[in-house]
Design a protein around this motif. Structure first.
Motif, PDB file in Angstrom:
ATOM      1  N   UNK A   1      -0.379  -3.060   5.079  1.00 44.61           N
ATOM      2  CA  UNK A   1      -1.148  -4.299   5.188  1.00 44.61           C
ATOM      3  C   UNK A   1      -2.468  -4.251   4.429  1.00 44.61           C
ATOM      4  N   UNK A   2      -3.064  -3.094   4.353  1.00 41.46           N
ATOM      5  CA  UNK A   2      -4.404  -2.972   3.772  1.00 41.46           C
ATOM      6  C   UNK A   2      -4.491  -3.508   2.350  1.00 41.46           C
ATOM      7  N   UNK A   3      -3.398  -3.445   1.628  1.00 43.78           N
ATOM      8  CA  UNK A   3      -3.413  -3.850   0.220  1.00 43.78           C
ATOM      9  C   UNK A   3      -3.415  -5.359   0.030  1.00 43.78           C
ATOM     10  N   UNK A   4      -3.120  -6.098   1.082  1.00 44.57           N
ATOM     11  CA  UNK A   4      -2.973  -7.542   0.979  1.00 44.57           C
ATOM     12  C   UNK A   4      -4.106  -8.312   1.633  1.00 44.57           C
ATOM     13  N   UNK A   5      -5.115  -7.601   2.123  1.00 47.94           N
ATOM     14  CA  UNK A   5      -6.230  -8.248   2.802  1.00 47.94           C
ATOM     15  C   UNK A   5      -7.278  -8.656   1.767  1.00 47.94           C
ATOM     16  N   UNK A   6      -7.509  -9.963   1.668  1.00 47.70           N
ATOM     17  CA  UNK A   6      -8.515 -10.470   0.742  1.00 47.70           C
ATOM     18  C   UNK A   6      -9.914 -10.240   1.321  1.00 47.70           C
ATOM     19  N   UNK A   7     -10.924 -10.426   0.497  1.00 47.16           N
ATOM     20  CA  UNK A   7     -12.302 -10.301   0.983  1.00 47.16           C
ATOM     21  C   UNK A   7     -12.597 -11.338   2.056  1.00 47.16           C
ATOM     22  N   UNK A   8     -12.075 -12.547   1.885  1.00 44.39           N
ATOM     23  CA  UNK A   8     -12.279 -13.620   2.869  1.00 44.39           C
ATOM     24  C   UNK A   8     -11.674 -13.214   4.209  1.00 44.39           C
ATOM     25  N   UNK A   9     -10.435 -12.722   4.183  1.00 47.94           N
ATOM     26  CA  UNK A   9      -9.779 -12.288   5.412  1.00 47.94           C
ATOM     27  C   UNK A   9     -10.505 -11.082   6.001  1.00 47.94           C
ATOM     28  N   UNK A  10     -10.960 -10.177   5.157  1.00 41.37           N
ATOM     29  CA  UNK A  10     -11.713  -9.021   5.634  1.00 41.37           C
ATOM     30  C   UNK A  10     -12.959  -9.433   6.400  1.00 41.37           C
ATOM     31  N   UNK A  11     -13.677 -10.428   5.885  1.00 36.53           N
ATOM     32  CA  UNK A  11     -14.872 -10.909   6.592  1.00 36.53           C
ATOM     33  C   UNK A  11     -14.482 -11.550   7.931  1.00 36.53           C
ATOM     34  N   UNK A  12     -13.381 -12.282   7.948  1.00 38.97           N
ATOM     35  CA  UNK A  12     -12.907 -12.875   9.208  1.00 38.97           C
ATOM     36  C   UNK A  12     -12.512 -11.785  10.193  1.00 38.97           C
ATOM     37  N   UNK A  13     -11.868 -10.720   9.697  1.00 43.75           N
ATOM     38  CA  UNK A  13     -11.514  -9.588  10.552  1.00 43.75           C
ATOM     39  C   UNK A  13     -12.778  -8.975  11.167  1.00 43.75           C
TER      40      UNK A  13
END
Length: 153
Positions: free
Chosen positions: A127-139
């Motif tokens: 999963x780590x390879x598909x997480x965008x910066x936007x999603x990372x901030x939401x996480x």
């Protein structure tokens, strides 16, 4: 996208093409990220990253690992010296660190959702390879809001 009544409709062609393109880009870099992350870990743990150790830990044949290491070198992510193993360039180290941060973030989100750590670690590998910066901030916001209270069940 959905219409009124819950019927699913296709996104516009350009929007769908962008989504699929993003996935293809992530797939193209996923293997490289896995290798640079492993090399960085081996260097930190053992002081060296030998091709034989990389192949074993990646679960691939020696020639397969050598081919990927050569690709890393061509892309300026790694270098090697005779009898000294594989080293990362500054760009390779940065890629490894970004992958490691995304991995830890995905693990924390999954753990916050109640996923056991061993399962979260295994699932995060892909999963780590598909997480965008936007999603990372939401996480990160999600973890800040719910992580302090344990898991959500």
């Amino acid at each position: 996208m959905t219409k009124a009544g819950g019927v699913r409709t296709l996104p516009s062609e350009p929007a769908q093409a962008r989504r699929f393109g993003r996935v293809r880009d992530a797939q193209a870099t996923a293997l490289l990220e896995d290798y640079v992350e492993l090399i960085a870990d081996l260097l930190a743990d053992a002081g060296e990253a030998r091709l034989v150790d990389i192949a074993r830990r990646m679960g691939v044949a020696h020639p397969t690992a050598a081919k990927t290491i050569n690709r890393l070198k061509r892309q300026g992510l790694a270098m090697s010296e005779p009898y000294r193993g594989i080293f990362l360039t500054e760009i390779g180290m940065q890629m490894a660190e970004r992958a490691r941060v995304r991995h830890r973030l995905v693990v924390r989100v999954l753990e916050t959702l109640g996923v056991p750590t061993d399962v979260a670690e295994a699932d995060a590998e892909g999963m780590e390879h598909y997480v965008s910066d936007v999603t990372g901030r939401a996480f990160m916001k999600f973890i800040d809001a719910y992580g302090q209270f344990g898991t959500i069940s």
